[in-house]
Design an enzyme around this catalytic site. Structure first.
Site, short mmCIF file in Angstrom:
data_model
loop_
_atom_site.label_atom_id
_atom_site.label_comp_id
_atom_site.label_asym_id
_atom_site.label_seq_id
_atom_site.Cartn_x
_atom_site.Cartn_y
_atom_site.Cartn_z
N HIS A 134 14.25 106.61 101.03
CA HIS A 134 13.62 105.39 101.53
C HIS A 134 12.10 105.53 101.60
O HIS A 134 11.38 104.53 101.60
CB HIS A 134 14.19 105.06 102.91
CG HIS A 134 13.78 103.74 103.43
ND1 HIS A 134 14.21 102.55 102.89
CD2 HIS A 134 12.95 103.41 104.45
CE1 HIS A 134 13.67 101.55 103.55
NE2 HIS A 134 12.90 102.04 104.49
N HIS A 160 11.13 91.30 99.76
CA HIS A 160 11.37 90.94 101.16
C HIS A 160 11.27 89.42 101.30
O HIS A 160 10.48 88.78 100.60
CB HIS A 160 10.31 91.58 102.09
CG HIS A 160 10.61 92.99 102.44
ND1 HIS A 160 10.00 94.04 101.83
CD2 HIS A 160 11.47 93.51 103.35
CE1 HIS A 160 10.46 95.18 102.34
NE2 HIS A 160 11.36 94.87 103.26
#
Length: 185
Positions: A134, A160
């Site tokens: 990540h 996003h």
């Protein structure tokens, strides 16, 4: 970290994985889910089609662009180098290798991305504690924010849906970089 990576086949794979994962702001599952058919070379870089993604619940596919780098650590060239040495022309882009250096005919696991990040950090003399697969995505968001990229451009790359989603990824205590008060004083 990239400067400490050599030129063996596994080194070229790891360099490409790290750079494409970072420049594409990819999740671990997206990195290992890439197939050769998902890559389209253009004059500006490579367009990656993500067939499956956390933010694409209907699996309609999402496209992101990874431009040529201006520095020696170019993600597009690193990917090209890996594909050339591996001979991969279909199927999974990032694959495991056995201890003899043979490239296996299956895709890396998501956990392998974390292990590669940690192993490459340690090899470069950094403490890998607190880093994972990540970290490539979070590192992109943090680096883009520090360099002054507009939030809408960061969101376009990360996919996003909200500014708040992006803001959670910014990991910095560099209070004086791009400080809003700077132009006022």
């Amino acid at each position: 970290m990239l400067d400490a990576i050599g030129t063996s086949a596994s080194d070229l794979r790891d360099r490409a994985l790290l750079l494409i994962g970072f420049a594409g702001a990819l999740r671990r599952s997206e990195v290992v889910g890439l197939d050769f058919a998902d890559l389209t070379q253009t004059g500006d870089g490579v367009v990656i089609t993500l067939r499956h993604s956390k933010t694409d619940q209907l699996n309609t596919g999402q496209k992101i662009g990874v431009p040529f780098g201006r520095e020696r650590h170019c993600p597009v060239r690193a990917l090209s180098d890996w594909l050339k040495v591996s001979g991969i022309q279909d199927g999974a882009v990032f694959r495991p290798m056995n201890r003899h250096g043979a490239i296996l005919d299956r895709r890396l696991s998501s956990e392998a991305v974390s292990l590669i990040v940690k192993r490459r950090l340690a090899a470069a003399g950094f403490d890998p504690t607190g880093f994972s697969g990540h970290s490539l995505r979070a590192g992109f968001v943090t680096s883009a924010a520090i360099s002054g990229a507009p939030i809408w451009k960061i969101r376009k790359q990360t996919r996003h849906t909200t500014d708040q989603g992006v803001a959670r990824y910014i990991r910095t205590d560099a209070f004086f970089i791009q400080n809003a008060a700077e132009g006022l004083l």
